[in-house]
Design a protein around this motif. Structure first.
Motif, PDB file in Angstrom:
ATOM      1  N   UNK A 177       0.834  -1.195   0.000  1.00 13.11           N
ATOM      2  CA  UNK A 177       0.000   0.000   0.000  1.00 13.11           C
ATOM      3  C   UNK A 177       0.867   1.243   0.000  1.00 13.11           C
ATOM      4  N   UNK A 178       2.045   1.106   0.556  1.00  8.47           N
ATOM      5  CA  UNK A 178       2.821   2.310   0.793  1.00  8.47           C
ATOM      6  C   UNK A 178       4.248   2.224   0.310  1.00  8.47           C
TER       7      UNK A 178
ATOM      8  N   UNK B 187       5.034   4.317  -1.237  1.00  5.01           N
ATOM      9  CA  UNK B 187       5.195   5.761  -1.112  1.00  5.01           C
ATOM     10  C   UNK B 187       6.258   6.094  -0.071  1.00  5.01           C
TER      11      UNK B 187
ATOM     12  N   UNK C 154       6.793   7.714   6.018  1.00  4.49           N
ATOM     13  CA  UNK C 154       5.708   7.491   5.075  1.00  4.49           C
ATOM     14  C   UNK C 154       4.375   7.710   5.768  1.00  4.49           C
ATOM     15  N   UNK C 155       3.695   8.724   5.391  1.00  6.94           N
ATOM     16  CA  UNK C 155       2.428   9.028   6.035  1.00  6.94           C
ATOM     17  C   UNK C 155       1.273   8.666   5.126  1.00  6.94           C
ATOM     18  N   UNK C 156       0.109   8.705   5.707  1.00  5.79           N
ATOM     19  CA  UNK C 156      -1.076   8.383   4.934  1.00  5.79           C
ATOM     20  C   UNK C 156      -1.412   9.454   3.923  1.00  5.79           C
ATOM     21  N   UNK C 157      -0.774  10.602   4.042  1.00 10.22           N
ATOM     22  CA  UNK C 157      -1.022  11.662   3.073  1.00 10.22           C
ATOM     23  C   UNK C 157      -0.675  11.172   1.677  1.00 10.22           C
ATOM     24  N   UNK C 158      -1.390  11.665   0.725  1.00 10.24           N
ATOM     25  CA  UNK C 158      -1.137  11.200  -0.616  1.00 10.24           C
ATOM     26  C   UNK C 158      -0.143  12.154  -1.263  1.00 10.24           C
TER      27      UNK C 158
ATOM     28  N   UNK D  82       1.470  12.237  -4.078  1.00 17.57           N
ATOM     29  CA  UNK D  82       1.693  11.784  -5.443  1.00 17.57           C
ATOM     30  C   UNK D  82       2.368  12.874  -6.242  1.00 17.57           C
TER      31      UNK D  82
ATOM     32  N   UNK E  81      10.995   4.281   7.358  1.00 19.17           N
ATOM     33  CA  UNK E  81       9.650   4.157   6.831  1.00 19.17           C
ATOM     34  C   UNK E  81       8.611   4.962   7.628  1.00 19.17           C
ATOM     35  N   UNK E  82       8.995   5.357   8.818  1.00 21.20           N
ATOM     36  CA  UNK E  82       8.103   6.154   9.645  1.00 21.20           C
ATOM     37  C   UNK E  82       7.679   7.428   8.924  1.00 21.20           C
TER      38      UNK E  82
END
Lengths: 205, 290
Positions: free
Chosen positions: A80-81, A83, A186-190, A192, A183-184
């Protein structure tokens, strides 16, 4: 989350490996991490990820390598991430044209979905099999140049360019926030990458 | 973590008696076992170190813990069972001859991953949100991150491990199968196991897709009743999403559902929750050229 850890100049980066199945993703990681190539031993596919540390000038670069092998066919079970990844190696097999086309799609997806500063390297693997080559060095190199990617042809079998590809990535990665760049971040913010596409009446894939 | 190999646990003379294929087969079986044990350790750590501490320190309430840790308790016994069965199968000389039967009876239990994986999106969402607003929790997680037991990995990474583990089973079974002789009892049993585990993963994948779609649909906010369309509620999947800019340079988060394309503007609502405000009218898929 950005606490200053006391480890000095250690930089930790999450790196994802993407590519079609059987292009040698796991072998590349194994070669890099263990310095070994087992012709018939695909061990470590069961591990969630592997870490390897390299020294670059006076810095310690710790790679946390996520091998996405096995996830290729399951769209919703893809990570999922990725990102959160600061680096990616997209692998294709120089003897398998389809895997090169698939690599292009991965790169497009990363450019769309991953964080804007992600460092992407394209690896044309299995260059020990030069006689059965279907993608020329020039094709790979030209595509990489157009898309601003690092590019090397590698061989997990002979170890050709394996350490090098991780090294060029390490050099290109921005060295900020020692040790907290894990990896911390990496937030739920998108986050892109903004696309130039202004056509709102067309789909984006 | 060190990678361990099967042959390291054996005497040299025993290895010499085996051919390359037999040795590779043993290594592949051992890898399945060893990585299962690693997974069990991680799962136990998630429950005991993270969840129990968070509970005792009152960092989160029970409902929040349930969402963040999901069905993790149900995963543990399943993986313990496989590890134990693999040990039982081991012969006195350390080799393992048959795994096909135990895999075939074990694989259906993995269906519990439907619950675990469909919850992950909610888990991640709540974890991010609570980490942002709760300083004590943030402090706790930072301490964990800097402690050796976490191997410098954050909690989310651990919570996501079962998902990435599940999709690796077909690879591991295929490797064992590759080194199994055609006249071996396991040859066909392993083929069946590969098919069966892929069926289970397909099921989990399908349901995770549905859950993600529902999650986004629930986050849509409408400004105008004209924007509401049953095409959104009838959609089951998100085929693609990402940020596009329109002609005026406004960034829009676009979701391409299986039945409709929805342009949105992300807004941060109360409690740091991200919502997607629908922009203009959603476009039906049959009006799009792809």
């Amino acid at each position: 989350m950005a606490s200053a850890a006391a480890t000095g100049k250690t930089f930790q980066f999450k790196l994802v490996l993407l590519g079609e199945s059987a292009v040698g993703k796991s072998s590349l990681v194994l070669r890099f991490v263990k310095g070994q190539f087992y012709e018939h031993q695909e061990s470590t596919i069961g591990a969630a990820f592997l870490t390897q540390t390299i020294n670059l000038d006076d810095m310690v670069i710790k790679f946390e390598i996520w091998d996405t092998a096995g996830q290729e066919r399951f769209h919703s079970l893809a990570p999922m991430y990725y990102r959160g990844a600061q680096a990616a190696i997209v692998v294709y097999d120089i003897t398998n044209k389809e895997s090169f086309n698939r690599a292009k799609v991965w790169i497009e997806e990363l450019q769309k979905q991953a964080s804007p500063n992600i460092v992407i390297a394209l690896a044309g693997n299995k260059n020990d099999l030069d006689t059965s080559r279907t993608t020329t060095y020039e094709e790979g190199s030209a595509f990489a140049e157009e898309n601003n990617l690092l590019f090397l042809e590698t061989s997990a079998k002979t170890a050709n360019n394996v350490n090098e590809i991780f090294m060029v990535i390490a050099k290109k990665l921005p060295k900020v926030n020692p040790t907290t760049a894990g990896p911390q971040r990496a937030q739920g913010n998108v986050d892109l990458n903004p696309q130039q596409n202004t056509q709102s009446s067309k789909g984006c894939c | 973590r060190q990678t361990a190999f099967w042959h390291e646990s054996l005497a040299k003379c025993d290895i010499d008696k085996m051919n390359k294929k037999q040795l590779d087969r043993q290594e592949a079986i051992f890898e399945l076992f060893k990585s299962e044990v690693d997974l069990i350790e991680d799962l136990q750590m998630i429950c005991n170190t993270y969840r129990e501490s968070m509970r005792k320190l009152n960092l989160l309430n029970e409902d929040e813990l349930t969402i963040i840790f999901g069905e993790i308790d149900s995963l543990l016994p399943i993986h313990r069972e496989l590890a134990a069965k693999l040990v039982e199968q081991r012969l006195s000389d350390g080799r393992t001859e048959f795994v096909g039967d135990i895999l075939l009876t074990w694989i259906p239990k993995l269906i519990i991953y439907v619950l675990y994986c469909t919850n992950l999106i909610h888990s991640k969402d709540l974890l991010d949100c609570k980490t942002k607003e709760n300083e004590s929790l943030r402090d706790f997680l930072n301490r964990c991150l800097n402690s050796p037991f976490s191997r410098k990995l954050d909690l989310w990474t651990f919570l996501d491990i079962p998902r990435s583990r599940l999709v690796k089973y077909p690879l591991m079974f295929k490797t064992i199968h590759k080194y199994t002789d055609t006249d071996h009892d396991d040859y066909n049993l392993l083929l069946e196991s590969i098919d069966l585990v892929e069926e289970v993963i397909k099921d989990v994948d399908y349901n995770t897709g549905l859950a993600r779609c529902k999650y986004i649909v629930d986050k849509l906010e409408y400004e105008d009743l004209k924007q509401v369309t049953e095409l959104i509620s009838e959609s089951s999947f998100i085929l693609c999403d990402g940020i596009l800019k329109n002609r005026r340079g406004i960034k829009l988060h676009v979701f391409l559902f299986d039945k409709v394309m929805v342009l949105t503007r992300p807004v941060t609502a109360k409690n740091n929750v991200i919502k997607y405000r629908v922009y203009r009218k959603p476009v039906a898929m049959n009006k799009l050229f792809l």
